[in-house]
Design a protein around this motif. Structure first.
Motif, PDB file in Angstrom:
ATOM      1  N   LEU A  49       0.824  -1.209   0.000  1.00 15.99           N
ATOM      2  CA  LEU A  49       0.000   0.000   0.000  1.00 15.99           C
ATOM      3  C   LEU A  49       0.860   1.262   0.000  1.00 15.99           C
ATOM      4  O   LEU A  49       1.955   1.280   0.567  1.00 15.99           O
ATOM      5  CB  LEU A  49      -0.904   0.022   1.232  1.00 15.99           C
ATOM      6  CG  LEU A  49      -2.012  -1.033   1.336  1.00 15.99           C
ATOM      7  CD1 LEU A  49      -2.706  -0.920   2.688  1.00 15.99           C
ATOM      8  CD2 LEU A  49      -3.018  -0.893   0.203  1.00 15.99           C
ATOM      9  N   HIS A  50       0.342   2.334  -0.631  1.00 18.32           N
ATOM     10  CA  HIS A  50       0.987   3.635  -0.485  1.00 18.32           C
ATOM     11  C   HIS A  50       0.970   4.035   0.984  1.00 18.32           C
ATOM     12  O   HIS A  50       0.047   3.677   1.723  1.00 18.32           O
ATOM     13  CB  HIS A  50       0.257   4.696  -1.313  1.00 18.32           C
ATOM     14  CG  HIS A  50       0.408   4.512  -2.795  1.00 18.32           C
ATOM     15  ND1 HIS A  50      -0.581   4.836  -3.691  1.00 18.32           N
ATOM     16  CD2 HIS A  50       1.434   4.016  -3.532  1.00 18.32           C
ATOM     17  CE1 HIS A  50      -0.174   4.575  -4.920  1.00 18.32           C
ATOM     18  NE2 HIS A  50       1.049   4.066  -4.847  1.00 18.32           N
ATOM     19  N   GLN A  51       1.934   4.821   1.403  1.00 13.67           N
ATOM     20  CA  GLN A  51       2.034   5.202   2.805  1.00 13.67           C
ATOM     21  C   GLN A  51       0.801   5.963   3.270  1.00 13.67           C
ATOM     22  O   GLN A  51       0.314   5.764   4.390  1.00 13.67           O
ATOM     23  CB  GLN A  51       3.285   6.054   3.043  1.00 13.67           C
ATOM     24  CG  GLN A  51       3.595   6.304   4.510  1.00 13.67           C
ATOM     25  CD  GLN A  51       3.846   5.021   5.289  1.00 13.67           C
ATOM     26  OE1 GLN A  51       4.624   4.164   4.866  1.00 13.67           O
ATOM     27  NE2 GLN A  51       3.189   4.878   6.441  1.00 13.67           N
ATOM     28  N   ASN A  52       0.257   6.841   2.427  1.00 11.43           N
ATOM     29  CA  ASN A  52      -0.941   7.601   2.813  1.00 11.43           C
ATOM     30  C   ASN A  52      -2.137   6.678   3.043  1.00 11.43           C
ATOM     31  O   ASN A  52      -2.940   6.895   3.954  1.00 11.43           O
ATOM     32  CB  ASN A  52      -1.281   8.644   1.752  1.00 11.43           C
ATOM     33  CG  ASN A  52      -0.317   9.808   1.759  1.00 11.43           C
ATOM     34  OD1 ASN A  52       0.419  10.012   2.722  1.00 11.43           O
ATOM     35  ND2 ASN A  52      -0.305  10.586   0.683  1.00 11.43           N
ATOM     36  N   THR A  53      -2.245   5.649   2.205  1.00 10.93           N
ATOM     37  CA  THR A  53      -3.336   4.690   2.367  1.00 10.93           C
ATOM     38  C   THR A  53      -3.169   3.907   3.662  1.00 10.93           C
ATOM     39  O   THR A  53      -4.132   3.717   4.420  1.00 10.93           O
ATOM     40  CB  THR A  53      -3.382   3.721   1.179  1.00 10.93           C
ATOM     41  OG1 THR A  53      -3.472   4.462  -0.044  1.00 10.93           O
ATOM     42  CG2 THR A  53      -4.574   2.780   1.280  1.00 10.93           C
ATOM     43  N   PHE A  54      -1.944   3.466   3.893  1.00  8.63           N
ATOM     44  CA  PHE A  54      -1.676   2.725   5.125  1.00  8.63           C
ATOM     45  C   PHE A  54      -1.984   3.589   6.347  1.00  8.63           C
ATOM     46  O   PHE A  54      -2.585   3.115   7.320  1.00  8.63           O
ATOM     47  CB  PHE A  54      -0.218   2.263   5.160  1.00  8.63           C
ATOM     48  CG  PHE A  54       0.134   1.486   6.395  1.00  8.63           C
ATOM     49  CD1 PHE A  54      -0.125   0.124   6.476  1.00  8.63           C
ATOM     50  CD2 PHE A  54       0.717   2.116   7.493  1.00  8.63           C
ATOM     51  CE1 PHE A  54       0.191  -0.597   7.626  1.00  8.63           C
ATOM     52  CE2 PHE A  54       1.027   1.410   8.643  1.00  8.63           C
ATOM     53  CZ  PHE A  54       0.767   0.048   8.706  1.00  8.63           C
ATOM     54  N   ASN A  55      -1.584   4.856   6.307  1.00  5.52           N
ATOM     55  CA  ASN A  55      -1.834   5.757   7.435  1.00  5.52           C
ATOM     56  C   ASN A  55      -3.326   5.956   7.667  1.00  5.52           C
ATOM     57  O   ASN A  55      -3.799   5.999   8.809  1.00  5.52           O
ATOM     58  CB  ASN A  55      -1.154   7.103   7.196  1.00  5.52           C
ATOM     59  CG  ASN A  55       0.359   7.009   7.296  1.00  5.52           C
ATOM     60  OD1 ASN A  55       0.904   6.067   7.865  1.00  5.52           O
ATOM     61  ND2 ASN A  55       1.047   7.995   6.734  1.00  5.52           N
ATOM     62  N   ALA A  56      -4.095   6.094   6.583  1.00  6.90           N
ATOM     63  CA  ALA A  56      -5.544   6.253   6.718  1.00  6.90           C
ATOM     64  C   ALA A  56      -6.180   4.988   7.299  1.00  6.90           C
ATOM     65  O   ALA A  56      -7.114   5.065   8.109  1.00  6.90           O
ATOM     66  CB  ALA A  56      -6.160   6.578   5.357  1.00  6.90           C
ATOM     67  N   PHE A  57      -5.673   3.842   6.888  1.00 13.65           N
ATOM     68  CA  PHE A  57      -6.148   2.564   7.423  1.00 13.65           C
ATOM     69  C   PHE A  57      -5.844   2.488   8.919  1.00 13.65           C
ATOM     70  O   PHE A  57      -6.683   2.078   9.735  1.00 13.65           O
ATOM     71  CB  PHE A  57      -5.461   1.418   6.676  1.00 13.65           C
ATOM     72  CG  PHE A  57      -6.134   0.077   6.804  1.00 13.65           C
ATOM     73  CD1 PHE A  57      -7.236  -0.123   7.634  1.00 13.65           C
ATOM     74  CD2 PHE A  57      -5.658  -1.004   6.083  1.00 13.65           C
ATOM     75  CE1 PHE A  57      -7.853  -1.361   7.732  1.00 13.65           C
ATOM     76  CE2 PHE A  57      -6.260  -2.249   6.182  1.00 13.65           C
ATOM     77  CZ  PHE A  57      -7.349  -2.429   7.010  1.00 13.65           C
ATOM     78  N   LYS A  58      -4.660   2.924   9.291  1.00 17.30           N
ATOM     79  CA  LYS A  58      -4.240   2.904  10.691  1.00 17.30           C
ATOM     80  C   LYS A  58      -5.122   3.818  11.543  1.00 17.30           C
ATOM     81  O   LYS A  58      -5.517   3.457  12.667  1.00 17.30           O
ATOM     82  CB  LYS A  58      -2.769   3.321  10.775  1.00 17.30           C
ATOM     83  CG  LYS A  58      -2.162   3.229  12.148  1.00 17.30           C
ATOM     84  CD  LYS A  58      -0.638   3.384  12.098  1.00 17.30           C
ATOM     85  CE  LYS A  58      -0.215   4.741  11.586  1.00 17.30           C
ATOM     86  NZ  LYS A  58       1.255   4.929  11.690  1.00 17.30           N
ATOM     87  N   VAL A  59      -5.443   4.995  11.038  1.00 16.82           N
ATOM     88  CA  VAL A  59      -6.290   5.944  11.771  1.00 16.82           C
ATOM     89  C   VAL A  59      -7.693   5.369  11.956  1.00 16.82           C
ATOM     90  O   VAL A  59      -8.285   5.448  13.042  1.00 16.82           O
ATOM     91  CB  VAL A  59      -6.349   7.299  11.034  1.00 16.82           C
ATOM     92  CG1 VAL A  59      -7.431   8.201  11.636  1.00 16.82           C
ATOM     93  CG2 VAL A  59      -4.989   7.998  11.098  1.00 16.82           C
ATOM     94  N   LEU A  60      -8.234   4.769  10.904  1.00 19.80           N
ATOM     95  CA  LEU A  60      -9.547   4.142  11.007  1.00 19.80           C
ATOM     96  C   LEU A  60      -9.515   3.008  12.023  1.00 19.80           C
ATOM     97  O   LEU A  60     -10.418   2.887  12.864  1.00 19.80           O
ATOM     98  CB  LEU A  60      -9.987   3.604   9.646  1.00 19.80           C
ATOM     99  CG  LEU A  60     -11.246   2.716   9.656  1.00 19.80           C
ATOM    100  CD1 LEU A  60     -12.462   3.486  10.149  1.00 19.80           C
ATOM    101  CD2 LEU A  60     -11.501   2.118   8.277  1.00 19.80           C
ATOM    102  N   ALA A  61      -8.474   2.191  11.958  1.00 19.76           N
ATOM    103  CA  ALA A  61      -8.361   1.047  12.865  1.00 19.76           C
ATOM    104  C   ALA A  61      -8.371   1.498  14.319  1.00 19.76           C
ATOM    105  O   ALA A  61      -9.067   0.923  15.166  1.00 19.76           O
ATOM    106  CB  ALA A  61      -7.075   0.270  12.556  1.00 19.76           C
ATOM    107  N   ALA A  62      -7.600   2.534  14.620  1.00 22.28           N
ATOM    108  CA  ALA A  62      -7.544   3.039  15.991  1.00 22.28           C
ATOM    109  C   ALA A  62      -8.898   3.573  16.438  1.00 22.28           C
ATOM    110  O   ALA A  62      -9.296   3.403  17.601  1.00 22.28           O
ATOM    111  CB  ALA A  62      -6.476   4.129  16.092  1.00 22.28           C
ATOM    112  N   HIS A  63      -9.616   4.208  15.514  1.00 19.10           N
ATOM    113  CA  HIS A  63     -10.918   4.783  15.871  1.00 19.10           C
ATOM    114  C   HIS A  63     -11.962   3.690  16.087  1.00 19.10           C
ATOM    115  O   HIS A  63     -12.789   3.797  17.017  1.00 19.10           O
ATOM    116  CB  HIS A  63     -11.388   5.732  14.764  1.00 19.10           C
ATOM    117  CG  HIS A  63     -12.599   6.522  15.145  1.00 19.10           C
ATOM    118  ND1 HIS A  63     -12.553   7.643  15.934  1.00 19.10           N
ATOM    119  CD2 HIS A  63     -13.920   6.326  14.863  1.00 19.10           C
ATOM    120  CE1 HIS A  63     -13.773   8.122  16.114  1.00 19.10           C
ATOM    121  NE2 HIS A  63     -14.621   7.330  15.475  1.00 19.10           N
TER     122      HIS A  63
END
Length: 375
Positions: free
Chosen positions: A110-124
């Motif tokens: 995954l692109h880093q921005n996509t991974f970061n967005a996935f990570k933010v959603l996961a935490a929420h």
């Protein structure tokens, strides 16, 4: 884990439903061109995720907003990549298989921005979405407090941390309802910052004591060592360490004998898993620190007034210990192991050394008092 989880440990249905919703969303995101309600299921959980949106620009993003940001980033990926992401999440739902053949770089495509967005959603999803009442209702009305109380019942896992056996998960307070009882945090075995696809996987979240979760583990990766090499870890539902742990008392006749923890297996995979367990939760340091002063341990635990009493009490404490005690008493496993070792060594030598050290301390104390009296 020092002790594996009870086979009848209940799954937290809120996590089950949120995990299913996440998979549904990733599947729908493969083809859908614009962000909309169709990305979510028509079930209570999907409707709750869609409805949980910030009411004004000044408010913090809520669940729908986090999903939207992931969707927008997924649109920058190719359709093949979106299909790959969905397939990887589906194919890795059996965490026991992942523990057997771990792949820490699972989302490296995954692109880093996509991974970061996935990570933010996961935490929420874990931090906030799990507490939405419609989702709790869909899960049979059982919230995380009620699940925790079910998890730690004496007939299942008990109130002792299964990872270390040293600390209570949380104190139980009389005259306090379930909602207001203190509870342990749920540890992500696969930390959500590195493995966001498992952020709400029901088999990835286990209550641990504060020392294991917050002080020792933090965001350590179960499968990547400090030198970035691949390592292995015990799967908490089927594997446990307690049969492979040894305690030894070193330097028995020295003024300060010490306890050392070691592994009693030659199996290289088991040793790797034991080393991971130790690194993640600092098992050896914590145990060896607890038994730093052996004379004080003996005085605190049995308070012997004679060698005969000392010998008898050590043998008594070395008797087999019940599972119910292991689940209800902090440090029970480790203290029992210590007294088994003490029972097997030259107790007479240990007693004589202990009495000599105590007499020296008393003589030193008398000398200090006499100096103070004449000064």
């Amino acid at each position: 884990m020092l002790f594996k989880l009870h086979p009848d440990t209940p799954k937290f249905q809120v996590f089950v439903l949120l995990n299913q919703e996440l998979i549904y969303f990733l599947n729908k995101s493969i083809k859908q061109k614009t962000f909309g309600k169709g990305l979510f299921s028509r079930k209570l959980v999907g409707r709750a995720c869609w409805s949980n949106v910030k009411s004004s620009p000044k408010k913090n993003d809520l669940t729908r907003d986090k999903f939207q940001k992931l969707f927008e980033n997924l649109k920058s990926e190719t359709e093949a990549t979106r299909e790959q992401l969905h397939r990887i999440v589906v194919d890795n739902q059996d965490l026991s298989s992942f523990f057997l053949t771990p792949n820490p770089a699972l989302l490296g495509f995954l692109h880093q921005n996509t991974f970061n967005a996935f990570k933010v959603l996961a935490a929420h999803l874990y931090g906030a979405t799990k507490d939405l009442q419609p989702i709790i209702d869909a899960a049979g009305g059982v919230n995380i407090h009620e699940h925790f109380e079910a998890f730690r019942t004496d007939t299942l896992n008990g109130n002792i941390c299964k990872s270390c056996g040293m600390e209570k998960l949380a104190p139980f307070r009389a005259n306090i309802g379930v909602e207001n009882q203190w509870r342990a945090d749920y540890d992500h075995q696969l930390c959500k910052s590195k493995y966001p696809l498992f952020a709400v996987h029901p088999d990835n979240l286990i209550p641990l004591c504060d020392v294991c979760n917050q002080d020792a583990k933090k965001a350590k990766d179960l499968f990547v060592a400090e030198d970035t090499s691949l390592r292995y870890s015990f799967y908490p539902f089927t594997e446990e360490a307690h049969s492979y742990v040894s305690l030894e008392i070193e330097n028995l006749r020295d003024p300060n004998p010490s306890v050392k923890v070691s592994w009693n297996t030659s199996d290289s995979i088991l040793i790797n898993k034991l080393d991971t367990w130790d690194n993640i939760y600092e098992i050896k340091n914590r145990v060896e620190g607890e038994f730093y002063n052996l004379d004080q341990i003996v005085d605190n635990e049995i308070q012997p007034e004679s060698y005969t009493e000392f010998e008898h009490e050590v043998s008594r404490k070395a008797r087999a210990i019940s599972d119910s005690t292991l689940k209800s008493k902090p440090w029970a496993y480790w203290y029992h192991k210590f007294f088994c070792v003490l029972d097997s060594i030259d107790k007479d030598a240990f007693w004589e050394r202990s009495k000599f050290v105590q007499s020296m301390a008393m003589d030193g104390g008398d000398y200090i008092l006499s100096v103070q009296a004449t000064s």
